[in-house]
Design a protein around this motif. Structure first.
Motif, mmCIF file in Angstrom:
data_model
loop_
_atom_site.group_PDB
_atom_site.id
_atom_site.type_symbol
_atom_site.label_atom_id
_atom_site.label_comp_id
_atom_site.label_asym_id
_atom_site.label_seq_id
_atom_site.Cartn_x
_atom_site.Cartn_y
_atom_site.Cartn_z
ATOM 1 N N LEU A 124 -0.856 17.547 -10.897
ATOM 2 C CA LEU A 124 -1.430 17.036 -12.141
ATOM 3 C C LEU A 124 -0.375 16.946 -13.237
ATOM 4 C CD1 LEU A 124 -4.807 18.972 -12.111
ATOM 5 C CD2 LEU A 124 -4.579 16.481 -12.131
ATOM 6 N N ALA A 125 0.526 17.924 -13.281
ATOM 7 C CA ALA A 125 1.585 17.893 -14.296
ATOM 8 C C ALA A 125 2.514 16.705 -14.068
ATOM 9 C CB ALA A 125 2.371 19.203 -14.265
ATOM 10 N N ALA A 126 2.809 16.409 -12.796
ATOM 11 C CA ALA A 126 3.655 15.245 -12.505
ATOM 12 C C ALA A 126 2.907 13.949 -12.776
ATOM 13 C CB ALA A 126 4.108 15.289 -11.047
ATOM 14 N N CYS A 127 1.588 13.948 -12.550
ATOM 15 C CA CYS A 127 0.691 12.826 -12.856
ATOM 16 C C CYS A 127 1.203 11.510 -12.277
ATOM 17 C CB CYS A 127 0.484 12.710 -14.359
ATOM 18 S SG CYS A 127 -1.055 11.859 -14.800
ATOM 19 N N ARG A 128 1.494 11.500 -10.990
ATOM 20 C CA ARG A 128 1.908 10.280 -10.304
ATOM 21 C C ARG A 128 0.657 9.647 -9.703
ATOM 22 N NH1 ARG A 128 4.562 11.526 -5.948
ATOM 23 N NH2 ARG A 128 5.728 9.578 -5.757
ATOM 24 N N ILE A 129 0.187 8.589 -10.354
ATOM 25 C CA ILE A 129 -1.050 7.927 -9.945
ATOM 26 C C ILE A 129 -0.714 6.595 -9.291
ATOM 27 C CG2 ILE A 129 -3.230 6.917 -10.727
ATOM 28 C CD1 ILE A 129 -3.234 8.974 -12.973
ATOM 29 N N SER A 130 -1.279 6.355 -8.129
ATOM 30 C CA SER A 130 -1.091 5.102 -7.405
ATOM 31 C C SER A 130 -2.422 4.390 -7.282
ATOM 32 C CB SER A 130 -0.500 5.357 -6.014
ATOM 33 O OG SER A 130 0.788 5.921 -6.106
ATOM 34 N N SER A 131 -2.350 3.111 -6.944
ATOM 35 C CA SER A 131 -3.555 2.309 -6.841
ATOM 36 C C SER A 131 -3.386 1.245 -5.772
ATOM 37 C CB SER A 131 -3.862 1.643 -8.189
ATOM 38 O OG SER A 131 -4.912 0.707 -8.061
ATOM 39 N N ALA A 132 -4.484 0.901 -5.118
ATOM 40 C CA ALA A 132 -4.499 -0.180 -4.142
ATOM 41 C C ALA A 132 -5.952 -0.533 -3.855
ATOM 42 C CB ALA A 132 -3.792 0.225 -2.843
ATOM 43 N N VAL A 133 -6.150 -1.710 -3.331
ATOM 44 C CA VAL A 133 -7.487 -2.105 -2.910
ATOM 45 C C VAL A 133 -7.811 -1.376 -1.613
ATOM 46 C CG1 VAL A 133 -8.925 -4.025 -2.090
ATOM 47 C CG2 VAL A 133 -7.361 -4.355 -4.017
ATOM 48 N N GLY A 134 -8.970 -0.761 -1.576
ATOM 49 C CA GLY A 134 -9.388 -0.023 -0.392
ATOM 50 C C GLY A 134 -10.876 -0.139 -0.194
ATOM 51 N N GLU A 135 -11.398 0.716 0.640
ATOM 52 C CA GLU A 135 -12.814 0.658 0.970
ATOM 53 C C GLU A 135 -13.413 2.056 1.011
ATOM 54 O OE1 GLU A 135 -13.749 -2.935 3.922
ATOM 55 O OE2 GLU A 135 -12.359 -1.463 4.774
ATOM 56 N N VAL A 136 -14.671 2.101 0.705
ATOM 57 C CA VAL A 136 -15.478 3.279 1.004
ATOM 58 C C VAL A 136 -16.324 2.904 2.213
ATOM 59 C CG1 VAL A 136 -17.321 4.814 0.226
ATOM 60 C CG2 VAL A 136 -15.519 4.128 -1.362
ATOM 61 N N VAL A 137 -16.181 3.649 3.278
ATOM 62 C CA VAL A 137 -16.866 3.328 4.529
ATOM 63 C C VAL A 137 -17.771 4.481 4.916
ATOM 64 C CG1 VAL A 137 -15.010 1.817 5.317
ATOM 65 C CG2 VAL A 137 -14.981 4.220 5.941
ATOM 66 N N ALA A 138 -18.878 4.148 5.546
ATOM 67 C CA ALA A 138 -19.816 5.160 6.038
ATOM 68 C C ALA A 138 -19.506 5.469 7.489
ATOM 69 C CB ALA A 138 -21.249 4.656 5.895
ATOM 70 N N ARG A 139 -19.415 6.751 7.804
ATOM 71 C CA ARG A 139 -19.154 7.183 9.172
ATOM 72 C C ARG A 139 -20.465 7.643 9.798
ATOM 73 N NH1 ARG A 139 -14.506 4.824 10.385
ATOM 74 N NH2 ARG A 139 -12.734 5.550 9.154
ATOM 75 N N PRO A 140 -20.807 7.125 10.965
ATOM 76 C CA PRO A 140 -22.053 7.569 11.608
ATOM 77 C C PRO A 140 -22.073 9.075 11.808
ATOM 78 C CG PRO A 140 -21.134 5.654 12.741
ATOM 79 C CD PRO A 140 -20.096 6.122 11.760
ATOM 80 N N GLY A 141 -23.089 9.697 11.266
ATOM 81 C CA GLY A 141 -23.225 11.135 11.411
ATOM 82 C C GLY A 141 -22.267 11.945 10.574
ATOM 83 N N GLY A 142 -21.532 11.303 9.673
ATOM 84 C CA GLY A 142 -20.563 12.029 8.857
ATOM 85 C C GLY A 142 -20.612 11.581 7.408
ATOM 86 N N GLU A 143 -19.728 12.151 6.609
ATOM 87 C CA GLU A 143 -19.654 11.811 5.204
ATOM 88 C C GLU A 143 -18.881 10.500 5.015
ATOM 89 O OE1 GLU A 143 -21.057 13.410 2.678
ATOM 90 O OE2 GLU A 143 -21.927 14.917 4.013
ATOM 91 N N PRO A 144 -19.210 9.723 3.963
ATOM 92 C CA PRO A 144 -18.421 8.521 3.664
ATOM 93 C C PRO A 144 -16.962 8.888 3.401
ATOM 94 C CG PRO A 144 -20.469 8.559 2.397
ATOM 95 C CD PRO A 144 -20.332 9.906 3.035
ATOM 96 N N GLU A 145 -16.075 7.934 3.653
ATOM 97 C CA GLU A 145 -14.651 8.153 3.453
ATOM 98 C C GLU A 145 -14.064 7.023 2.626
ATOM 99 O OE1 GLU A 145 -12.859 8.466 7.275
ATOM 100 O OE2 GLU A 145 -13.529 10.517 7.613
ATOM 101 N N ALA A 146 -13.029 7.370 1.853
ATOM 102 C CA ALA A 146 -12.277 6.379 1.095
ATOM 103 C C ALA A 146 -10.997 6.071 1.857
ATOM 104 C CB ALA A 146 -11.959 6.895 -0.307
ATOM 105 N N LEU A 147 -10.787 4.788 2.176
ATOM 106 C CA LEU A 147 -9.650 4.388 2.995
ATOM 107 C C LEU A 147 -8.830 3.328 2.277
ATOM 108 C CD1 LEU A 147 -11.408 3.966 6.487
ATOM 109 C CD2 LEU A 147 -10.135 5.956 5.658
#
Length: 208
Positions: A124-147
Motif C-alpha cells: 500500500l505504501a508503494a501504491c503501484r496500481i495497474s489496470s487492464a480489461v478483464g472479466e469476472v467469471v462464475a465457477r461451477p460450484g465455486g466462488e466467482p473469480e476476477a481474471l
C-alpha cells in the motif's frame, strides 16, 4: 464511498464496493481510497501473547528449580546438591520440548499473519496500481473469480462478493517483494465497445 439504494440495477449494496465510481476514479489516478486501504491492510493482529506466556511460565518454573538448587549449595551435602541439580536438568530436558511445541503452535500462525499484514502495508505504501480489461467469471460450484487473461486476481480478506459476471476494467494493487499476489481494488463495468477499445491506463510495470 458513495452509498446507493439497495435494488438499484438488481445488485445488492455490497457489490457496489467494487464498482463505486469514486473508488474507480481514485485507482485510475494511482491512489487508493481510505476504505480500500483499510480492507487491504486488514485489522491489526495482536502479538502471540499466549506463546510468550508459555515461555515466561517455563522460565519462572526453571528459576524456582534453580533457587532450590542454590539452597543446597556449598552449605548442604553434596548428595543433596547433585540430586537437586539432576531434578533441574530433568525438568528442563523433559518440559522444554513440550513448551517449545506448544508455543510454536500458538505463535506461528500469529507471526505469519502479522508478517502478511506488514507486506500488504508495504504494498500500500508503494501504491503501484495497474489496470487492464478483464472479466469476472462464475465457477461451477465455486466462488466467482476476477481474471485478466489467464491470471487470477486475489481479493482482500473479508471483501464483499464480486460483481456479477461480465467484462470490466479491473484495477489492482501490485504486490511488494515477497508479498501477496496482485489484489483487486475495483471493477469498472464495460460494454463490448469499451472492452475492445485500447487501454489508456499504463500498468505500474510498463511505467518503469
Amino acid at each position: 464511498m458513495r452509498r446507493r439504494d439497495a435494488g438499484l440495477g438488481g445488485l445488492p449494496p455490497s457489490e457496489y464496493w467494487w464498482t463505486d465510481e469514486d473508488a474507480v476514479a481514485a485507482n485510475a489516478a494511482g491512489r487508493v481510497t481510505p476504505a480500500q486501504y483499510a480492507a487491504v491492510a486488514g485489522r491489526g493482529i495482536r502479538p502471540p501473547y499466549g506463546a510468550y506466556a508459555l515461555f515466561a511460565v517455563w522460565l519462572a518454573l526453571a528459576g524456582l528449580m534453580g533457587t532450590a538448587t542454590g539452597r543446597d549449595g556449598p552449605g548442604g551435602d553434596s548428595a543433596g546438591l547433585a540430586a537437586t541439580a539432576l531434578r533441574t536438568a530433568l525438568f528442563g530436558g523433559v518440559t522444554a520440548p513440550y513448551i517449545l511445541v506448544m508455543a510454536l503452535l500458538v505463535g506461528v500462525p500469529r507471526w505469519r499473519a502479522r508478517g502478511r499484514r506488514r507486506r500488504r502495508i508495504t504494498a500500500l505504501a508503494a501504491c503501484r496500481i495497474s489496470s487492464a480489461v478483464g472479466e469476472v467469471v462464475a465457477r461451477p460450484g465455486g466462488e466467482p473469480e476476477a481474471l485478466v487473461g489467464t491470471s487470477r486476481l486475489s481479493v482482500p480478506e473479508g471483501a464483499p462478493a464480486l460483481p456479477p459476471p461480465g467484462t470490466y476494467r479491473l484495477y489492482w494493487l501490485e504486490s511488494a517483494k515477497a508479498g501477496p499476489g496482485p489484489l483487486l481494488l475495483s471493477a469498472q463495468p464495460l460494454d463490448r465497445q469499451q472492452a475492445e477499445a485500447p487501454a489508456n491506463f499504463p500498468s505500474a510495470d510498463a511505467a518503469e
